[in-house]
Design an enzyme around this catalytic site. Structure first.
Site, PDB file in Angstrom:
ATOM      1  N   GLU A   1      45.557  51.124  34.157  1.00 42.19           N
ATOM      2  CA  GLU A   1      46.936  50.672  34.338  1.00 42.19           C
ATOM      3  C   GLU A   1      47.866  51.187  33.232  1.00 42.19           C
ATOM      4  O   GLU A   1      48.924  50.614  32.990  1.00 42.19           O
ATOM      5  CB  GLU A   1      46.960  49.147  34.402  1.00 42.19           C
ATOM      6  CG  GLU A   1      46.150  48.583  35.566  1.00 42.19           C
ATOM      7  CD  GLU A   1      45.996  47.082  35.506  1.00 42.19           C
ATOM      8  OE1 GLU A   1      46.991  46.382  35.749  1.00 42.19           O
ATOM      9  OE2 GLU A   1      44.887  46.606  35.196  1.00 42.19           O
TER      10      GLU A   1
ATOM     11  N   ARG B   1      51.799  34.797  34.909  1.00 40.58           N
ATOM     12  CA  ARG B   1      52.154  34.864  36.323  1.00 40.58           C
ATOM     13  C   ARG B   1      50.955  34.451  37.146  1.00 40.58           C
ATOM     14  O   ARG B   1      49.858  35.002  36.967  1.00 40.58           O
ATOM     15  CB  ARG B   1      52.583  36.275  36.736  1.00 40.58           C
ATOM     16  CG  ARG B   1      53.226  36.333  38.127  1.00 40.58           C
ATOM     17  CD  ARG B   1      53.291  37.743  38.681  1.00 40.58           C
ATOM     18  NE  ARG B   1      51.971  38.202  39.103  1.00 40.58           N
ATOM     19  CZ  ARG B   1      51.416  39.342  38.699  1.00 40.58           C
ATOM     20  NH1 ARG B   1      52.022  40.118  37.837  1.00 40.58           N
ATOM     21  NH2 ARG B   1      50.216  39.681  39.147  1.00 40.58           N
TER      22      ARG B   1
ATOM     23  N   GLY C   1      53.293  42.413  34.749  1.00 39.14           N
ATOM     24  CA  GLY C   1      54.080  43.637  34.756  1.00 39.14           C
ATOM     25  C   GLY C   1      55.551  43.343  34.518  1.00 39.14           C
ATOM     26  O   GLY C   1      56.084  42.324  34.955  1.00 39.14           O
TER      27      GLY C   1
ATOM     28  N   TYR D   1      54.094  49.319  43.044  1.00 39.51           N
ATOM     29  CA  TYR D   1      54.843  50.090  42.061  1.00 39.51           C
ATOM     30  C   TYR D   1      55.677  51.232  42.641  1.00 39.51           C
ATOM     31  O   TYR D   1      56.378  51.907  41.892  1.00 39.51           O
ATOM     32  CB  TYR D   1      53.884  50.620  40.984  1.00 39.51           C
ATOM     33  CG  TYR D   1      53.207  49.488  40.253  1.00 39.51           C
ATOM     34  CD1 TYR D   1      53.947  48.636  39.444  1.00 39.51           C
ATOM     35  CD2 TYR D   1      51.851  49.230  40.413  1.00 39.51           C
ATOM     36  CE1 TYR D   1      53.348  47.574  38.787  1.00 39.51           C
ATOM     37  CE2 TYR D   1      51.237  48.162  39.761  1.00 39.51           C
ATOM     38  CZ  TYR D   1      51.992  47.344  38.948  1.00 39.51           C
ATOM     39  OH  TYR D   1      51.402  46.295  38.309  1.00 39.51           O
TER      40      TYR D   1
ATOM     41  N   SER E   1      46.754  45.007  38.947  1.00 42.54           N
ATOM     42  CA  SER E   1      47.500  45.984  39.741  1.00 42.54           C
ATOM     43  C   SER E   1      46.829  46.286  41.076  1.00 42.54           C
ATOM     44  O   SER E   1      47.094  47.323  41.677  1.00 42.54           O
ATOM     45  CB  SER E   1      47.708  47.285  38.952  1.00 42.54           C
ATOM     46  OG  SER E   1      48.576  47.064  37.870  1.00 42.54           O
TER      47      SER E   1
ATOM     48  N   GLU F   1      44.739  34.096  41.293  1.00 38.18           N
ATOM     49  CA  GLU F   1      44.449  34.562  39.943  1.00 38.18           C
ATOM     50  C   GLU F   1      45.671  34.362  39.064  1.00 38.18           C
ATOM     51  O   GLU F   1      46.760  34.051  39.553  1.00 38.18           O
ATOM     52  CB  GLU F   1      44.045  36.033  39.940  1.00 38.18           C
ATOM     53  CG  GLU F   1      45.103  36.961  40.494  1.00 38.18           C
ATOM     54  CD  GLU F   1      44.580  38.376  40.652  1.00 38.18           C
ATOM     55  OE1 GLU F   1      44.950  39.217  39.810  1.00 38.18           O
ATOM     56  OE2 GLU F   1      43.828  38.649  41.609  1.00 38.18           O
TER      57      GLU F   1
ATOM     58  N   ASN G   1      47.738  36.017  35.441  1.00 36.18           N
ATOM     59  CA  ASN G   1      47.899  37.217  34.633  1.00 36.18           C
ATOM     60  C   ASN G   1      48.597  36.844  33.332  1.00 36.18           C
ATOM     61  O   ASN G   1      49.703  36.295  33.360  1.00 36.18           O
ATOM     62  CB  ASN G   1      48.738  38.239  35.424  1.00 36.18           C
ATOM     63  CG  ASN G   1      48.727  39.617  34.818  1.00 36.18           C
ATOM     64  OD1 ASN G   1      48.816  39.775  33.608  1.00 36.18           O
ATOM     65  ND2 ASN G   1      48.620  40.624  35.667  1.00 36.18           N
TER      66      ASN G   1
ATOM     67  N   ASP H   1      49.303  34.067  40.930  1.00 34.71           N
ATOM     68  CA  ASP H   1      49.391  34.563  42.298  1.00 34.71           C
ATOM     69  C   ASP H   1      48.778  33.534  43.237  1.00 34.71           C
ATOM     70  O   ASP H   1      47.663  33.031  42.986  1.00 34.71           O
ATOM     71  CB  ASP H   1      48.669  35.899  42.430  1.00 34.71           C
ATOM     72  CG  ASP H   1      49.299  36.987  41.568  1.00 34.71           C
ATOM     73  OD1 ASP H   1      50.496  36.851  41.242  1.00 34.71           O
ATOM     74  OD2 ASP H   1      48.601  37.956  41.226  1.00 34.71           O
TER      75      ASP H   1
END
Length: 315
Positions: free
Chosen positions: A18, A262, A283, A223, A154, A277, A279, A264
């Site tokens: 990443e 963050r 990002g 992305y 990602s 999950e 993070n 999800d």
């Protein structure tokens, strides 16, 4: 004084899969901080990093590294070894969150719902015989399934499997990014990302971002603009939005995270909120979810990021 005009080093790049996303995240955060008068330099993670940090002695280091080393706690350990403060979660808590199976187990014990799953190291996959193991997985969890690396981000190595015939290929793809696969029951519903920030008064959930894609929400969809449509805030009833925010804050607190995170989630048609999950280094690119959520909440990104930096100086 540092509290008024902190000097910040943003770490971006590294050697994970990443790397490119991390470089984009670092550039965007540095630009936002400079726009509000914060002195920022951006450094890669290489052999020059430790002497550079020792010489610069910044007030705060912001590790915007995605993937291994950036989120597994190791670089954060080095930052602490150098006696420097950082934005975000410390090394020990990062290691827990970085492992999807462990994070899912921890939040489930706190009462959150998460899809049933199994973890399968590549070595065991070979030793026991792939065909028998995969058959047992399908018998237990059914179809469809999601196969993903137990560590990573990602959506690299992540596949939705709707046919048992496609499961071996998905496992091979997953093992290209991690030596352990997480296989979980796929949950249909509205895909959401809920960012949490703590600028010193406790963790607060930003508006949920709803994710609508023309297929799987994979690396390309994340992305490269055009394949994914985002709704920030998400198109949710206020009561559901409040429940989702509470789940994200609970995950943040239960896992001992700091600064920002963050989570999800999937909300099913029946109203169940399923944790997928979390993070610790979300990002921060132009298409990333935390910046979208912050802007939906009315934040100026530079001011918000500066507040996160200042909060890391306290305590």
């Amino acid at each position: 004084m540092a509290a008024e005009s902190p000097r910040v080093v943003v770490l971006a790049g590294g050697m994970s899969h990443e790397r490119d996303v991390s470089l984009r995240s670092g550039r965007r955060v540095a630009e936002a901080l400079r726009s509000v008068g914060v002195e920022v330099s951006v450094h890669d993670v290489d052999a020059d990093l430790v002497p550079a940090l020792a010489e610069l002695r910044p007030d705060v280091v912001w590790p915007l590294l995605h993937g291994a080393s950036g989120e597994d706690g190791s670089v954060r350990d080095v930052i602490q070894l150098l006696g420097l403060r950082m934005v975000g979660t410390g090394p020990r808590e990062s290691r827990v969150a970085w492992s999807k199976p462990i994070a899912k187990t921890v939040v489930a014990r706190a009462g959150l719902s998460t899809p049933e799953f199994v973890t399968l190291p590549q070595s065991l996959f070979r030793e026991l015989g792939a065909t028998r193991v995969l058959s047992a997985i399908v018998d237990r969890l059914g179809l469809p399934l999601v196969v993903k690396p137990s560590r990573g981000g990602s959506a690299l190595g992540v596949n939705l499997v709707t046919s048992a015939d496609d499961l071996p290929r998905a496992m091979v793809d997953c093992f290209a990014y991690s030596d352990t696969a997480l296989v979980e029951r796929a949950v249909a519903g509205t895909e959401l990302a809920v960012s949490v920030v703590d600028t010193g008064s406790g963790p607060v959930a930003l508006p949920a971002v709803e994710i609508v894609t023309d297929g799987q929400y994979d690396y390309d969809a994340r992305y490269n603009p055009g394949r994914t449509e985002y709704f920030a805030p998400a198109r949710l009833d206020s009561s559901v939005a409040a429940s989702i925010a509470a789940v994200a804050v609970t995950a943040h607190e239960t896992l001992g995270l700091s600064g920002l995170s963050r989570t999800d989630l999937i909300v099913t048609a029946e109203g169940s909120i399923e944790f997928l999950e979390v993070n610790v280094s979300p990002g921060m690119t132009e298409t990333s979810l935390l910046p979208q959520a912050a802007e939906a909440a009315g934040h100026n990104l530079g001011d918000l990021y500066r507040s996160l930096v200042l909060a890391s100086l306290v305590g």
